[in-house]
Write a protein that holds these residues in place. Sequence first.
Motif, PDB file in Angstrom:
ATOM      1  N   ALA A  80      38.741  27.910 -25.577  1.00  0.00           N
ATOM      2  CA  ALA A  80      38.564  27.713 -24.146  1.00  0.00           C
ATOM      3  C   ALA A  80      39.729  26.920 -23.564  1.00  0.00           C
ATOM      4  O   ALA A  80      40.193  25.943 -24.162  1.00  0.00           O
ATOM      5  CB  ALA A  80      37.257  26.974 -23.871  1.00  0.00           C
ATOM      6  N   ALA A  85      37.717  24.677 -16.031  1.00  0.00           N
ATOM      7  CA  ALA A  85      36.533  24.057 -15.448  1.00  0.00           C
ATOM      8  C   ALA A  85      36.886  22.894 -14.539  1.00  0.00           C
ATOM      9  O   ALA A  85      36.246  22.701 -13.498  1.00  0.00           O
ATOM     10  CB  ALA A  85      35.604  23.572 -16.556  1.00  0.00           C
ATOM     11  N   VAL A  92      32.190  31.362 -15.003  1.00  0.00           N
ATOM     12  CA  VAL A  92      32.035  31.988 -16.315  1.00  0.00           C
ATOM     13  C   VAL A  92      30.983  33.078 -16.196  1.00  0.00           C
ATOM     14  O   VAL A  92      29.864  32.821 -15.726  1.00  0.00           O
ATOM     15  CB  VAL A  92      31.617  30.963 -17.383  1.00  0.00           C
ATOM     16  N   THR A 114      33.490  21.801 -19.434  1.00  0.00           N
ATOM     17  CA  THR A 114      33.599  23.161 -19.958  1.00  0.00           C
ATOM     18  C   THR A 114      32.331  23.567 -20.698  1.00  0.00           C
ATOM     19  O   THR A 114      31.809  24.680 -20.521  1.00  0.00           O
ATOM     20  CB  THR A 114      34.818  23.287 -20.879  1.00  0.00           C
ATOM     21  N   HIS A 118      29.657  26.651 -19.628  1.00  0.00           N
ATOM     22  CA  HIS A 118      29.268  27.770 -20.498  1.00  0.00           C
ATOM     23  C   HIS A 118      27.770  27.750 -20.794  1.00  0.00           C
ATOM     24  O   HIS A 118      27.143  28.814 -20.918  1.00  0.00           O
ATOM     25  CB  HIS A 118      30.083  27.719 -21.794  1.00  0.00           C
ATOM     26  N   ALA A 121      25.932  29.388 -18.218  1.00  0.00           N
ATOM     27  CA  ALA A 121      26.122  30.840 -18.272  1.00  0.00           C
ATOM     28  C   ALA A 121      25.375  31.470 -19.446  1.00  0.00           C
ATOM     29  O   ALA A 121      25.562  32.660 -19.732  1.00  0.00           O
ATOM     30  CB  ALA A 121      27.611  31.166 -18.356  1.00  0.00           C
TER      31      ALA A 121
END
Length: 346
Positions: A80, A85, A92, A114, A118, A121
């Motif tokens: 990543a 972010a 994402v 970050t 995620h 998501a």
Amino acid sequence: MGAPAMAERTTLMGGEACEAAAAVARMLDANRAAFARIAERLRAHPPETVITCARGSSDHAATYAKYMIETRTGVPVVSAALSLATLFDAPVVPGNRLVMAISQSGRSPDLLATVALHRRAGAYVVALVNAEDAPLRDLADEVIALSAGPERSVAATKSYIASLAAIAALTGAWARDAEIAAGVAKLPALLPAAWALDWSGGVPALIEADNLFVLGRGHGYGIAQEAALKFKETCALHAESFSAAEVRHGPMAIVGRDFHVLAFGGSDRAGASVRETATEFRARGAKLLLVDPDPAAADLAALAAHPVIEPILMVQSFYRLANALALARGLDPDSPPHLRKVTETL
């Protein structure tokens, strides 16, 4: 390296690196159930992609994770870009992903942002973290406690080795690879033997160096990255890491007579590639040190083990060399200029 010449235990770095075997033993004992539980979940719901989140030494562990996971499970692994972010507010797309966050402190803002992005998501988050009070723990579905204990030297050592061992253990459990599991189980016994290897020849070979290439390939590439960082951090020695394949795409043009190279070989095909490149660079007159389990080829000895375990043993030996080289160059490896233990990047 003979103990009288080394004084490594007079530094925090030397003492902490020497504790890696005990740290790995603690980590394995603390996480047996977690490894089994995570592996079962990954087999039942295979991720489409693995995303690693890390910086510094932890990102070098993530490189090792890439080769471990892709070679054993076939699942693609990508790193990543943490600034997406924090600087770009990039979205994402939801998906079935494993996020593997690796950190000693578990508190860098860009790492936390970050991982949170995620997770929102839909990612399944596994955190490999050393600090017991790390905010990263609160963002994870599963935590693998590195159990390395406090690390006061700025240069991470035992926590890095514990990260590598945890990655190997988790991947072995996920892939149901009994040979990797057996290799990991031997680490607490093998790491002290790796520390005791005589690398004293590396100090006079590198003490006058200004620039250096560090080579590895495959499972050993993350170790080359880590060694290059430690040369910069602790020895004030400019070092760049390359894959033994990638170095041929341009960088090798500057390797000539008296250019310094440290190369990490190994007993698999990747190690053979490193040895081939080392032979070519020697022919040009480079001052090359090859780390290899083959005594006929090695300038610096390495222990033979399962090919994915050998790099972990090599970096244990390397930390002793880095500590000794820093002292020989008149530097304090515990307090590199301009650095601090926790780097809170945004």
